[in-house]
Design an enzyme around this catalytic site. Structure first.
Site, PDB file in Angstrom:
ATOM      1  N   GLU A 162       0.806  -1.235   0.000  1.00  0.00           N
ATOM      2  CA  GLU A 162       0.000   0.000   0.000  1.00  0.00           C
ATOM      3  C   GLU A 162       0.840   1.287   0.000  1.00  0.00           C
ATOM      4  OE1 GLU A 162      -2.811  -0.396   3.230  1.00  0.00           O
ATOM      5  OE2 GLU A 162      -3.329  -2.438   2.664  1.00  0.00           O
ATOM      6  N   GLU A 278      -6.179 -10.800  -1.179  1.00  0.00           N
ATOM      7  CA  GLU A 278      -6.946 -10.606   0.070  1.00  0.00           C
ATOM      8  C   GLU A 278      -8.450 -10.542  -0.203  1.00  0.00           C
ATOM      9  OE1 GLU A 278      -5.417  -7.362   2.369  1.00  0.00           O
ATOM     10  OE2 GLU A 278      -3.326  -7.761   1.851  1.00  0.00           O
TER      11      GLU A 278
HETATM   12  O1  G3I Z   1      -2.640  -8.700  18.950  1.00  0.00           O
HETATM   13  C1  G3I Z   1      -3.236  -7.565  19.596  1.00  0.00           C
HETATM   14  C2  G3I Z   1      -3.763  -7.941  20.976  1.00  0.00           C
HETATM   15  O2  G3I Z   1      -2.664  -8.314  21.801  1.00  0.00           O
HETATM   16  C3  G3I Z   1      -4.520  -6.759  21.559  1.00  0.00           C
HETATM   17  O3  G3I Z   1      -5.088  -7.150  22.792  1.00  0.00           O
HETATM   18  C4  G3I Z   1      -5.615  -6.344  20.580  1.00  0.00           C
HETATM   19  C5  G3I Z   1      -6.424  -5.172  21.103  1.00  0.00           C
HETATM   20  O4  G3I Z   1      -5.709  -3.990  20.892  1.00  0.00           O
HETATM   21  O5  G3I Z   1      -5.017  -5.944  19.324  1.00  0.00           O
HETATM   22  C6  G3I Z   1      -4.369  -7.053  18.734  1.00  0.00           C
HETATM   23  O6  G3I Z   1      -3.792  -6.632  17.506  1.00  0.00           O
HETATM   24  C7  G3I Z   1      -4.757  -6.426  16.479  1.00  0.00           C
HETATM   25  C8  G3I Z   1      -4.367  -7.320  15.280  1.00  0.00           C
HETATM   26  O7  G3I Z   1      -5.224  -7.077  14.142  1.00  0.00           O
HETATM   27  C9  G3I Z   1      -4.458  -8.809  15.634  1.00  0.00           C
HETATM   28  O8  G3I Z   1      -5.792  -9.139  15.921  1.00  0.00           O
HETATM   29  C10 G3I Z   1      -4.689  -4.969  16.040  1.00  0.00           C
HETATM   30  O9  G3I Z   1      -5.186  -4.169  17.097  1.00  0.00           O
HETATM   31  C11 G3I Z   1      -5.544  -4.769  14.795  1.00  0.00           C
HETATM   32  O10 G3I Z   1      -5.344  -3.446  14.307  1.00  0.00           O
HETATM   33  C12 G3I Z   1      -5.078  -5.728  13.710  1.00  0.00           C
HETATM   34  O11 G3I Z   1      -5.928  -5.544  12.576  1.00  0.00           O
HETATM   35  C13 G3I Z   1      -5.382  -6.107  11.378  1.00  0.00           C
HETATM   36  C14 G3I Z   1      -5.246  -4.974  10.357  1.00  0.00           C
HETATM   37  O12 G3I Z   1      -4.755  -5.506   9.105  1.00  0.00           O
HETATM   38  C15 G3I Z   1      -4.286  -3.923  10.850  1.00  0.00           C
HETATM   39  O13 G3I Z   1      -4.413  -2.791  10.026  1.00  0.00           O
HETATM   40  C16 G3I Z   1      -6.344  -7.149  10.832  1.00  0.00           C
HETATM   41  O14 G3I Z   1      -6.404  -8.270  11.718  1.00  0.00           O
HETATM   42  C17 G3I Z   1      -5.900  -7.626   9.464  1.00  0.00           C
HETATM   43  O15 G3I Z   1      -6.883  -8.473   8.872  1.00  0.00           O
HETATM   44  C18 G3I Z   1      -5.687  -6.424   8.535  1.00  0.00           C
HETATM   45  O16 G3I Z   1      -5.180  -6.911   7.330  1.00  0.00           O
HETATM   46  C19 G3I Z   1      -4.862  -5.908   6.333  1.00  0.00           C
HETATM   47  C20 G3I Z   1      -3.689  -6.430   5.530  1.00  0.00           C
HETATM   48  O17 G3I Z   1      -2.606  -6.699   6.393  1.00  0.00           O
HETATM   49  C21 G3I Z   1      -3.318  -5.442   4.440  1.00  0.00           C
HETATM   50  N1  G3I Z   1      -4.470  -5.172   3.572  1.00  0.00           N
HETATM   51  C22 G3I Z   1      -5.635  -4.679   4.320  1.00  0.00           C
HETATM   52  C23 G3I Z   1      -6.050  -5.693   5.378  1.00  0.00           C
HETATM   53  C24 G3I Z   1      -7.288  -5.218   6.107  1.00  0.00           C
HETATM   54  O18 G3I Z   1      -7.012  -4.034   6.800  1.00  0.00           O
END
Ligand code: G3I
Length: 373
Positions: A162, A278
């Site tokens: 991105e 994705e």
């Molecule tokens: O692991 C922590 C946990 O320890 C904590 O308690 C919890 C609450 O804050 O957060 C957890 O981390 C989260 C992580 O996902 C794992 O679940 C993050 O906050 C959360 O922001 C993160 O979101 C991910 C997101 O990317 C981040 O921008 C999504 O799961 C994931 O599906 C998403 O994937 C992205 C691709 O990498 C790139 N393309 C877009 C796609 C969707 O945004």
């Protein structure tokens, strides 16, 4: 048992909002395992079928059984990103990424790496530590450490994710990310060259979203993306593939055609492979609250998108961003909580009970209609 012709007629009607019970919409060829699996249908066309996986789900037998049965390519949803894998400047956390790579090896699956360079999910220490003077070393040390650990085990790496943001107003359309601020545009070439050095076998991929449909915004971003790919290739940057994230939406009138074809043709003309990295269908904008009808509309989006995206033989893999609705990231985003707090998203091939949704059959059908690679 309904005929395939009847099934397709019914699903077409359903696309107009006519509710169908799940039973009558069940695919006549209901065998979904073995030769009926997504990977088997993909393999027959020379394609890979994959999905994103959260390490937490690898402890669940029901999940891993379907995962191993249906897919021959996996990618870590979060475990290989900068923040999760390097939580401290001088220490790495590999357990989750190792678990996915080990699972894939046990089940003879390929692995995508995602991702080295992104403006999101940077570790908490990064902002207070990275400077214009040390950013290059932080980046190259990170890539060398992670890519070397999985050397020879990764089918392709999303090296940069991105990097384009047209609305940031730069002439090169690059996103004003921390990496650009710290290193300038050369961060891209540095990242790809380091990744190539660390793992010469991995296909180095540029991954992007918002480049799929026939809207003006997507057209602008497609043009900027193709220009970036051309610049990188002209500069001799090691780049092997374009990742089209394929996060699409139902209920918004999104269409797919000329622009998507030209993007894929353009990547192919640069000698690149293309991966649909994705895929999922956000259904928040679907007005019809009948679950079966909504599922059919989502399945229709799978058909519409993939019927165009899979035409070109440069497209080698289709991955959905998750396997089952139970784990989709879409239920965690702000817009969903605001718009459909009481209607969980149903964007993926398997529903929350791990049963094949109409999207499964639409995806499998699209694989069957893809030209053989
Ligand atoms: O692991 C922590 C946990 O320890 C904590 O308690 C919890 C609450 O804050 O957060 C957890 O981390 C989260 C992580 O996902 C794992 O679940 C993050 O906050 C959360 O922001 C993160 O979101 C991910 C997101 O990317 C981040 O921008 C999504 O799961 C994931 O599906 C998403 O994937 C992205 C691709 O990498 C790139 N393309 C877009 C796609 C969707 O945004």
């Amino acid at each position: 048992m309904i005929t395939r012709r009847e099934y397709l007629k019914q699903t077409a009607l359903a696309g107009c909002g006519l509710a169908l019970t799940r039973a009558t919409a069940a695919e006549p060829n209901a065998q979904i395992e073995g030769r009926g699996s997504l990977k088997a249908h993909a393999h027959k066309r020379g394609l890979l079928a994959g999905c994103a996986v959260s390490a937490a789900n690898l402890h669940e037998d029901a999940f891993t059984r379907v995962l191993a049965e249906q897919y021959d390519l996996v990618v870590a949803e979060n475990a290989m990103k900068f923040g999760p894998i390097q939580p401290k400047p001088d220490s790495y956390f590999f357990d989750d990424a190792d678990a996915l790579v080990a699972f894939a090896e046990r089940h003879k699956m390929k692995v995508r790496g995602h991702n080295f360079v992104w403006h999101e999910q940077l570790p908490a220490w990064f902002a207070g530590t990275a400077t214009k003077e040390n950013a290059r070393k932080i980046l190259t040390d990170h890539i060398m450490t992670v890519a070397s650990r999985y050397k020879g085990k990764i089918q392709s790496w999303d090296v940069v994710n991105e990097a384009i943001n047209v609305s940031d107003g730069r002439s090169d359309s690059l996103r004003k990310s921390p990496w650009l601020e710290l290193m300038g545009p050369e961060y891209l070439a540095v990242a790809y060259r380091t990744a190539r050095q660390a793992d010469p076998k991995a296909k180095l991929t540029y991954n992007e979203y918002g480049i799929e449909n026939e809207s003006e915004d997507d057209a602008r971003k497609r043009a900027a993306t193709l220009e970036l790919l051309k610049r990188l290739k002209a500069a001799g940057v090691p780049l092997d593939a374009l990742g089209i994230q394929s996060h699409i939406s139902a209920g918004k009138g999104q269409t797919f055609g000329k622009g998507l074809r030209e993007l894929i043709d353009g990547a192919q003309s640069l000698g690149l492979e293309v991966y649909l990295t994705e895929l999922d269908v956000n259904d928040d904008a679907v007005e019809n609250n009948d679950i079966a009808a909504c599922d059919q509309i989502v399945a229709g989006m799978y058909r519409d998108y993939l019927s165009v995206a899979l035409e070109n033989k440069a497209v080698k893999a289709v991955l959905t961003w998750g396997m089952t609705d139970a784990h989709t990231w879409l239920n965690g985003i702000k817009s969903h909580k605001e718009k459909q707090p009481n209607r969980p998203q149903r964007p993926l091939p398997f529903d929350a009970e791990y049963k094949p949704a109409p999207a499964f059959f639409a995806l499998r059908d699209a694989l069957d209609h893809a030209p053989r690679r």
